[in-house]
Motif scaffolding. Structure first.
Motif, PDB file in Angstrom:
ATOM      1  N   ILE A  25       0.871  -1.182   0.000  1.00 41.74           N
ATOM      2  CA  ILE A  25       0.000   0.000   0.000  1.00 41.74           C
ATOM      3  C   ILE A  25       0.905   1.227   0.000  1.00 41.74           C
ATOM      4  CG2 ILE A  25      -1.714   1.340   1.248  1.00 41.74           C
ATOM      5  CD1 ILE A  25      -2.767  -1.225   2.457  1.00 41.74           C
ATOM      6  N   HIS A  26       0.720   2.086  -0.997  1.00 43.00           N
ATOM      7  CA  HIS A  26       1.505   3.321  -1.117  1.00 43.00           C
ATOM      8  C   HIS A  26       0.548   4.513  -1.210  1.00 43.00           C
ATOM      9  CE1 HIS A  26       5.377   1.278  -1.911  1.00 43.00           C
ATOM     10  NE2 HIS A  26       4.608   0.366  -2.509  1.00 43.00           N
ATOM     11  N   GLY A  27       0.720   5.499  -0.362  1.00 42.55           N
ATOM     12  CA  GLY A  27      -0.075   6.719  -0.417  1.00 42.55           C
ATOM     13  C   GLY A  27       0.785   7.934  -0.186  1.00 42.55           C
ATOM     14  N   ASN A  28       0.882   8.798  -1.199  1.00 40.97           N
ATOM     15  CA  ASN A  28       1.719   9.999  -1.109  1.00 40.97           C
ATOM     16  C   ASN A  28       0.865  11.235  -0.892  1.00 40.97           C
ATOM     17  OD1 ASN A  28       4.168   8.631  -1.571  1.00 40.97           O
ATOM     18  ND2 ASN A  28       3.800   8.642  -3.773  1.00 40.97           N
ATOM     19  N   ASN A  29       1.299  12.097   0.038  1.00 42.34           N
ATOM     20  CA  ASN A  29       0.627  13.373   0.309  1.00 42.34           C
ATOM     21  C   ASN A  29      -0.836  13.152   0.706  1.00 42.34           C
ATOM     22  OD1 ASN A  29       0.660  16.141   0.604  1.00 42.34           O
ATOM     23  ND2 ASN A  29       0.063  16.536  -1.521  1.00 42.34           N
ATOM     24  N   CYS A  30      -1.020  12.317   1.724  1.00 44.78           N
ATOM     25  CA  CYS A  30      -2.374  11.959   2.186  1.00 44.78           C
ATOM     26  C   CYS A  30      -2.836  12.984   3.230  1.00 44.78           C
ATOM     27  CB  CYS A  30      -2.373  10.559   2.770  1.00 44.78           C
ATOM     28  SG  CYS A  30      -1.731   9.299   1.652  1.00 44.78           S
ATOM     29  N   VAL A  31      -3.072  14.214   2.794  1.00 44.95           N
ATOM     30  CA  VAL A  31      -3.338  15.311   3.728  1.00 44.95           C
ATOM     31  C   VAL A  31      -4.673  15.172   4.445  1.00 44.95           C
ATOM     32  CG1 VAL A  31      -1.876  16.937   2.500  1.00 44.95           C
ATOM     33  CG2 VAL A  31      -4.252  16.673   1.795  1.00 44.95           C
ATOM     34  N   ASP A  32      -5.594  14.382   3.913  1.00 47.06           N
ATOM     35  CA  ASP A  32      -6.901  14.213   4.549  1.00 47.06           C
ATOM     36  C   ASP A  32      -7.003  12.938   5.377  1.00 47.06           C
ATOM     37  OD1 ASP A  32      -7.935  16.561   3.394  1.00 47.06           O
ATOM     38  OD2 ASP A  32      -8.341  15.511   1.503  1.00 47.06           O
ATOM     39  N   LEU A  33      -5.932  12.173   5.433  1.00 47.36           N
ATOM     40  CA  LEU A  33      -5.956  10.914   6.165  1.00 47.36           C
ATOM     41  C   LEU A  33      -5.663  11.161   7.646  1.00 47.36           C
ATOM     42  CD1 LEU A  33      -6.239   7.825   5.954  1.00 47.36           C
ATOM     43  CD2 LEU A  33      -3.760   7.723   5.612  1.00 47.36           C
ATOM     44  N   LYS A  34      -6.644  10.884   8.514  1.00 41.86           N
ATOM     45  CA  LYS A  34      -6.486  11.091   9.945  1.00 41.86           C
ATOM     46  C   LYS A  34      -6.430   9.787  10.727  1.00 41.86           C
ATOM     47  CE  LYS A  34      -8.696  15.626   9.912  1.00 41.86           C
ATOM     48  NZ  LYS A  34      -9.777  16.478  10.471  1.00 41.86           N
ATOM     49  N   MET A  35      -6.806   8.704  10.085  1.00 36.81           N
ATOM     50  CA  MET A  35      -6.738   7.407  10.758  1.00 36.81           C
ATOM     51  C   MET A  35      -6.524   6.300   9.738  1.00 36.81           C
ATOM     52  SD  MET A  35     -10.713   6.553  11.665  1.00 36.81           S
ATOM     53  CE  MET A  35     -10.270   4.885  12.091  1.00 36.81           C
ATOM     54  N   ILE A  36      -5.880   5.263  10.180  1.00 34.28           N
ATOM     55  CA  ILE A  36      -5.678   4.076   9.363  1.00 34.28           C
ATOM     56  C   ILE A  36      -6.736   3.058   9.769  1.00 34.28           C
ATOM     57  CG2 ILE A  36      -4.085   2.217   8.764  1.00 34.28           C
ATOM     58  CD1 ILE A  36      -1.794   4.112   9.494  1.00 34.28           C
ATOM     59  N   PRO A  37      -7.545   2.572   8.840  1.00 35.71           N
ATOM     60  CA  PRO A  37      -8.622   1.631   9.189  1.00 35.71           C
ATOM     61  C   PRO A  37      -8.094   0.419   9.942  1.00 35.71           C
ATOM     62  CG  PRO A  37      -8.841   2.353   6.920  1.00 35.71           C
ATOM     63  CD  PRO A  37      -7.522   2.865   7.408  1.00 35.71           C
ATOM     64  N   SER A  38      -8.838   0.005  10.959  1.00 35.80           N
ATOM     65  CA  SER A  38      -8.427  -1.147  11.770  1.00 35.80           C
ATOM     66  C   SER A  38      -8.420  -2.437  10.974  1.00 35.80           C
ATOM     67  CB  SER A  38      -9.348  -1.283  12.980  1.00 35.80           C
ATOM     68  OG  SER A  38     -10.699  -1.463  12.552  1.00 35.80           O
ATOM     69  N   ASP A  39      -9.138  -2.447   9.852  1.00 40.12           N
ATOM     70  CA  ASP A  39      -9.180  -3.656   9.026  1.00 40.12           C
ATOM     71  C   ASP A  39      -7.841  -3.978   8.381  1.00 40.12           C
ATOM     72  OD1 ASP A  39     -11.810  -3.892   9.668  1.00 40.12           O
ATOM     73  OD2 ASP A  39     -12.607  -3.129   7.771  1.00 40.12           O
ATOM     74  N   ILE A  40      -6.908  -3.046   8.435  1.00 39.34           N
ATOM     75  CA  ILE A  40      -5.614  -3.299   7.804  1.00 39.34           C
ATOM     76  C   ILE A  40      -4.915  -4.496   8.449  1.00 39.34           C
ATOM     77  CG2 ILE A  40      -4.213  -1.808   9.305  1.00 39.34           C
ATOM     78  CD1 ILE A  40      -2.758  -0.873   6.757  1.00 39.34           C
ATOM     79  N   GLY A  41      -5.278  -4.790   9.703  1.00 43.34           N
ATOM     80  CA  GLY A  41      -4.671  -5.935  10.377  1.00 43.34           C
ATOM     81  C   GLY A  41      -5.119  -7.268   9.814  1.00 43.34           C
ATOM     82  N   ARG A  42      -6.134  -7.251   8.936  1.00 40.22           N
ATOM     83  CA  ARG A  42      -6.655  -8.481   8.349  1.00 40.22           C
ATOM     84  C   ARG A  42      -6.027  -8.793   6.985  1.00 40.22           C
ATOM     85  NH1 ARG A  42     -13.153  -7.583   9.556  1.00 40.22           N
ATOM     86  NH2 ARG A  42     -12.947  -7.331  11.844  1.00 40.22           N
ATOM     87  N   LEU A  43      -4.984  -8.068   6.657  1.00 37.87           N
ATOM     88  CA  LEU A  43      -4.292  -8.323   5.376  1.00 37.87           C
ATOM     89  C   LEU A  43      -3.065  -9.176   5.676  1.00 37.87           C
ATOM     90  CD1 LEU A  43      -4.512  -4.741   3.804  1.00 37.87           C
ATOM     91  CD2 LEU A  43      -6.048  -6.675   3.436  1.00 37.87           C
ATOM     92  N   PRO A  44      -3.194 -10.481   5.622  1.00 29.81           N
ATOM     93  CA  PRO A  44      -2.119 -11.364   6.099  1.00 29.81           C
ATOM     94  C   PRO A  44      -0.867 -11.356   5.254  1.00 29.81           C
ATOM     95  CG  PRO A  44      -3.837 -12.639   5.016  1.00 29.81           C
ATOM     96  CD  PRO A  44      -4.359 -11.231   5.099  1.00 29.81           C
ATOM     97  N   LEU A  45      -0.965 -10.842   4.011  1.00 31.26           N
ATOM     98  CA  LEU A  45       0.190 -10.866   3.109  1.00 31.26           C
ATOM     99  C   LEU A  45       0.841  -9.487   2.933  1.00 31.26           C
ATOM    100  CD1 LEU A  45      -1.151 -13.276   0.328  1.00 31.26           C
ATOM    101  CD2 LEU A  45       0.209 -13.829   2.357  1.00 31.26           C
ATOM    102  N   LEU A  46       0.302  -8.487   3.623  1.00 29.80           N
ATOM    103  CA  LEU A  46       0.826  -7.132   3.454  1.00 29.80           C
ATOM    104  C   LEU A  46       2.276  -7.058   3.916  1.00 29.80           C
ATOM    105  CD1 LEU A  46      -0.032  -4.286   2.518  1.00 29.80           C
ATOM    106  CD2 LEU A  46      -0.472  -3.740   4.926  1.00 29.80           C
ATOM    107  N   LYS A  47       3.133  -6.558   3.019  1.00 36.19           N
ATOM    108  CA  LYS A  47       4.562  -6.467   3.319  1.00 36.19           C
ATOM    109  C   LYS A  47       5.052  -5.024   3.413  1.00 36.19           C
ATOM    110  CE  LYS A  47       5.685 -10.878   1.114  1.00 36.19           C
ATOM    111  NZ  LYS A  47       6.467 -11.570   0.047  1.00 36.19           N
TER     112      LYS A  47
END
Length: 524
Positions: free
Chosen positions: A7-29
Motif C-alpha cells: 500500500i503506497h499513499g503519497n501526500n495523504c493530507v486528509d488521512l487522519k486514521m488508518i482503518p483497523s481492518d488493515i490488520g486483516r491483510l495477512p500478506l501485506l509487506k
C-alpha cells in the motif's frame, strides 16, 4: 484484498486514521503513507516488512511505537511534525528479525527529545528540524549513524559524547549552538557545520577517520585545532569565517589524501603545507591576505585552480609542473605582476583572468599552441600589451573587451568562430589572424592606430567594414579568404605602403589606388 502485499499513499493530507481492518491483510509487506494527520496506528499485520509513515499530528507519538514493534519488520522510517515531507528512503536491510536496525526518524517542531526515548534504542538516522523551542540535546542513542540538526534557533548545547558509532553529522543554521563531545566521535567520516557562532571546535583534531570537513559561516570562529592528524581527510571547505585570521598553525602537509581544498572569505594571512598535498585536484582560495602560495608548484595532480580577491598576492611560483591543470581562474589580484609556466600546461582547457591590473604580460600565452583543449578565454587582464594564442583547435570564443592597452594581437590556427571586443582595442598597432572561422570582424573599423593587418585563411569571411578610418595602416595582407566580395575604404589609406592579396577568388575589384604613391601592391 486479502492478497494485497503493498500500500503506497503519497501526500495523504486528509488521512487522519488508518482503518483497523488493515490488520486483516495477512500478506501485506509494505505500507507507505506520507504527509498524513494520523495520530495513532491500529494493529498491523505480522507480515509487514517495511513501514514508512509521515504524520503532522504529533500528539500521540509514543502510542504509535507499541503498534510498530513487529517481529518481521526490517525497514522502518518515521517522520513526525508539521513539515510537508513527501520523500522517504527505503532501506534494503539484511538485519536479523526483531531488530529495527534501519530506523530513520525525522522529528519536526518538537520541544524535547527525551520524550521519544523509547524509540531511540533502534534509531540509525535522526533529523531534528525547525525545533524552535528546543534548547538542549543530550543522551542521544549510541546506535546513531547519521545525525542532522537544522534550524533550531534556540538550541544552545548539543552533547555528542556517546555517539561513538556516528558516521555523518550535520549542524545547519543553529546559530547559538555549542558542540560538546566532538572528540569522542572516533568513527565520524563527514562533518558539516553551517551558521554556527561557536568560537572553537574542541576535539576536531581527534577525528582521524574524517573524510569531509565543511565549516561555513562560523562568524565567531577564531582558532582551528591542528589538523595534521586527519590523514584520511579528502575534502576540506572553510567558508566565511571572518575572525579566523591566521591558519599557519594548521599543518596541511600531512593531509596527503586531500583531494579538494576551499578557503573562501576567511581573510587568511598564511597558508602552509601546500607542498605536501600531492593528490590535491581542486584548490579554491577567495579573499586571502597571503602574498604568496609556497608549494603550489608541486601540486602535479591539480585540475582546478581558482584564486580570487587575493589582494596582496605579488608572485606565483612557476606553474609548469601542474601538468593536469584544466581550469585556471584568476580574479581581482591587483598586485600580481606575472605568471610563469602557462606554456607548459598541456591539459589547460579554460583560462579566465579578470581585474589583475598589474599583470602586464602573459609571455607564455604566446606558446599556447600546446593547449589543444582550450575552449574559451575571457576577461584577460587590462594591462596586457601583447597577446598571442595559437594552435588551440577547440577555442571558439575570445573576449578582448577590456584590453584597452593591447598593442599587438596574434590569433593563429585556432579556428575561432567569434572575436569579441575588437572595437575597444583603441591602441592596437598589429593584428594577425590566421585560420579563423568568423564571417566578420566587427569593430575593426575603429582601430585607428592599426599599422599592420594580416588576415589569412579566414575561409568564411564574407565582409569587412569600411577601412577609411584606419588612417595609420601601412601593411595589409589578405590571403585565402575565398568568400570575401569587396574591400571598401582602401583608397583613403594615405599611409598604406604594402598591399598583398592572394587567393581571394570572390574579390572582383578594388578601388582606384593609383594616387597612393608609396604603395607596393601584389594581387594574385
Amino acid at each position: 484484498m486479502e492478497k494485497l502485499e503493498e500500500i503506497h499513499g503519497n501526500n495523504c493530507v486528509d488521512l487522519k486514521m488508518i482503518p483497523s481492518d488493515i490488520g486483516r491483510l495477512p500478506l501485506l509487506k509494505i505500507l507507505a503513507l506520507t504527509a498524513t494527520f494520523v495520530e495513532n496506528v491500529p494493529e498491523l499485520p505480522q507480515s509487514l516488512i517495511s513501514l514508512c509513515l509521515s504524520s503532522r499530528a504529533v500528539g500521540k507519538v509514543p502510542e504509535i511505537y507499541n503498534r510498530v514493534n513487529l517481529p518481521s519488520l526490517r525497514n522502518l522510517e518515521l517522520c513526525f511534525g508539521k513539515d510537508n515531507d513527501e520523500t522517504f528512503v527505503y532501506y534494503e536491510s539484511k538485519r536479523q528479525p526483531h531488530a529495527f536496525s534501519s530506523l530513520r526518524m525525522k522529528l519536526l517542531n518538537i520541544t524535547s527529545v527525551t520524550s521519544f526515548g523509547a524509540w531511540f534504542h533502534c534509531a540509525r538516522e535522526l533529523e531534528l528540524i525547525q525545533c524552535e523551542t528546543l534548547c538542549q540535546i543530550q543522551h542521544l542513542p549510541s546506535s546513531l549513524r547519521k545525525l542532522k540538526i537544522r534550524d533550531c534557533s534556540l538550541l544552545e548545547v548539543v552533547d555528542l559524547s556517546n555517539l561513538e558509532n556516528l558516521l555523518e553529522l550535520s549542524l545547519l543554521n543553529n546559530q547559538n549552538c555549542h558542540i560538546q563531545g566532538l572528540e569522542g566521535l572516533a568513527s565520524l567520516q563527514c562533518l558539516k557545520v553551517y551558521n554556527c557562532r561557536s568560537s572553537k571546535f574542541n576535539g576536531l583534531e581527534r577525528l582521524k577517520n574524517l573524510r569531509l570537513l565543511l565549516l561555513k559561516m562560523c562568524p565567531s570562529l577564531q582558532t582551528l585545532s591542528n589538523l595534521s592528524n586527519l590523514k584520511n581527510l579528502k575534502e576540506f571547505k572553510l567558508w566565511d569565517c571572518p575572525k579566523l585570521v591566521d591558519i599557519e598553525v594548521v599543518d596541511l602537509s600531512n593531509l596527503e589524501n586531500l583531494l579538494e581544498l576551499s578557503l573562501i572569505n576567511n581573510e587568511i594571512c598564511d597558508i602552509q603545507g601546500l607542498k605536501g598535498l600531492a593528490l590535491l585536484q581542486c584548490l579554491r582560495v577567495d579573499n586571502c591576505k597571503s602574498s604568496k602560495f609556497s608549494g603550489l608548484e608541486r601540486l602535479k595532480n591539480l585540475e582546478l585552480l581558482q584564486l580570487r580577491m587575493c589582494w596582496f598576492l605579488h608572485t606565483l611560483p612557476n606553474l609548469s609542473n601542474l601538468e593536469n591543470l584544466e581550469d585556471f581562474e584568476l580574479w581581482y589580484c591587483p598586485e600580481l605582476i606575472q605568471i610563469e609556466g602557462l606554456d607548459r600546461l598541456e591539459s589547460l582547457e579554460r583560462l579566465d583572468i579578470q581585474c589583475c591590473s598589474s599583470l602586464r604580460s602573459l609571455h607564455d600565452v604566446s606558446h599556447l599552441r600546446k593547449q589543444k583543449k582550450l575552449r574559451q578565454i575571457q576577461q584577460l587582464p587590462s594591462g596586457l600589451r601583447e597577446l598571442k594564442i595559437s594552435e588551440c583547435h577547440l577555442l571558439e570564443v575570445v573576449d578582448l573587451s577590456n584590453l584597452e592597452n593591447l598593442l599587438e594581437l596574434s590569433l593563429i590556427n585556432n579556428e575561432i568562430c567569434d572575436i569579441q571586443g575588437l572595437e575597444g582595442l583603441a591602441l592596437l598597432q598589429c593584428l594577425r589572424v590566421d585560420n579563423c572561422k568568423s564571417s566578420k570582424f566587427s569593430g575593426l573599423e575603429r582601430l585607428k592606430n592599426l599599422e599592420l593587418l594580416q588576415l589569412r585563411m579566414c575561409w568564411f569571411l564574407q565582409t569587412l567594414p569600411n577601412f577609411s578610418n584606419l588612417e595609420n595602416l601601412e601593411d595589409f595582407e589578405l590571403w585565402y579568404c575565398p568568400e570575401l566580395v569587396q574591400i571598401e575604404g582602401l583608397d583613403r589609406l594615405e599611409l598604406l605602403e604594402r598591399l598583398d592579396i592572394l587567393c581571394c577568388s570572390s574579390l572582383r575589384s578594388l578601388p582606384d589606388l593609383s594616387h597612393l604613391k608609396k604603395l607596393e601592391m601584389n594581387w594574385q
